[in-house]
Design a protein around this motif. Structure first.
Motif, PDB file in Angstrom:
ATOM      1  N   PHE A   1      66.351  36.331 -42.666  1.00 11.81           N
ATOM      2  CA  PHE A   1      66.581  35.582 -41.445  1.00 11.81           C
ATOM      3  C   PHE A   1      67.204  34.260 -41.887  1.00 11.81           C
ATOM      4  O   PHE A   1      66.518  33.396 -42.430  1.00 11.81           O
TER       5      PHE A   1
ATOM      6  N   LEU B   1      70.249  36.220 -34.059  1.00 18.01           N
ATOM      7  CA  LEU B   1      68.883  35.875 -33.690  1.00 18.01           C
ATOM      8  C   LEU B   1      68.993  34.806 -32.614  1.00 18.01           C
ATOM      9  O   LEU B   1      69.602  33.751 -32.848  1.00 18.01           O
TER      10      LEU B   1
ATOM     11  N   ALA C   1      70.221  37.779 -38.810  1.00 19.20           N
ATOM     12  CA  ALA C   1      69.458  38.680 -39.669  1.00 19.20           C
ATOM     13  C   ALA C   1      70.486  39.433 -40.502  1.00 19.20           C
ATOM     14  O   ALA C   1      71.292  40.187 -39.960  1.00 19.20           O
TER      15      ALA C   1
ATOM     16  N   TRP D   1      66.093  39.573 -31.949  1.00 20.93           N
ATOM     17  CA  TRP D   1      66.971  40.224 -32.921  1.00 20.93           C
ATOM     18  C   TRP D   1      67.826  41.224 -32.162  1.00 20.93           C
ATOM     19  O   TRP D   1      67.296  42.105 -31.483  1.00 20.93           O
TER      20      TRP D   1
END
Length: 192
Positions: A124, A90, A104, A53
């Motif tokens: 997500f 991500l 995200a 992330w």
């Protein structure tokens, strides 16, 4: 022969009574369903996802922006009250240039006066393989200076309808100057 007014009145009363009878049957907003209709008769699976992330606050194209600054009246080092909206990449590996597997999307807010503790609310949203278009939803507490933080999976969409589980977050890198962070996520999800 009946007068036209009589026929019109009778027709209106008949329509009104049909509508009233129909409305009495529609008062319930919930009902029981067969699990098979939603595919819940299948065996539940446990899946593990690992990705990175990237919270980018610096540069020309930040993916995390402050939408509510912390109030000046509160004398704190925790940025209590701060809210950031995110659309963070991500990736499969820790490098930002590694393969993108999703985004995200959501927000985090500083929710503690005594430590850097965030309320995380994010989806997500995956873009890779069979998970493309599906989401996993996280909502929980993230004490960012703890080595490992655990947050609940509260649901999802697509392949993750009725999902539940948890996510573990570990900081891979953090730049104090820019605020940019790279966090490894391991997500364990039960789903159908």
């Amino acid at each position: 022969m009946a007068s036209p007014h009589y026929l019109l009145t009778l027709s209106l009363l008949l329509l009104l009574s049909c509508h009233t009878l129909q409305a009495q049957h529609d008062t319930s907003f919930g009902r029981s369903m067969d699990r098979k209709l939603l595919g819940l008769d299948k065996k539940e699976k446990l899946s593990h996802f690992k990705f990175y992330w990237h919270d980018i606050q610096s540069g020309k194209s930040p993916t995390s922006v402050s939408v509510v600054p912390p109030p000046l009246k509160v004398n704190t080092t925790t940025a209590f009250g701060l809210v950031n909206m995110i659309d963070n990449p991500l990736t499969l590996g820790p490098q930002l240039s590694s393969k993108l597997v999703g985004k995200a999307q959501g927000f985090y807010a500083s929710a503690s006066l005594s430590e850097v503790g965030l309320l995380m609310a994010m989806n997500f949203a995956f873009v890779e393989g069979k998970y493309n278009g599906s989401t996993i939803t996280i909502l929980g507490r993230n004490c960012v200076f703890n080595k490992v933080r655990e947050m609940p999976v509260i649901g999802g969409s697509g392949l993750f309808r009725f999902a539940r589980g948890y996510a573990e977050a570990r900081t891979h890198s953090f730049d104090l100057k820019t605020g940019d962070a790279n966090v490894e996520y391991n997500v364990y999800v039960l789903h159908y």
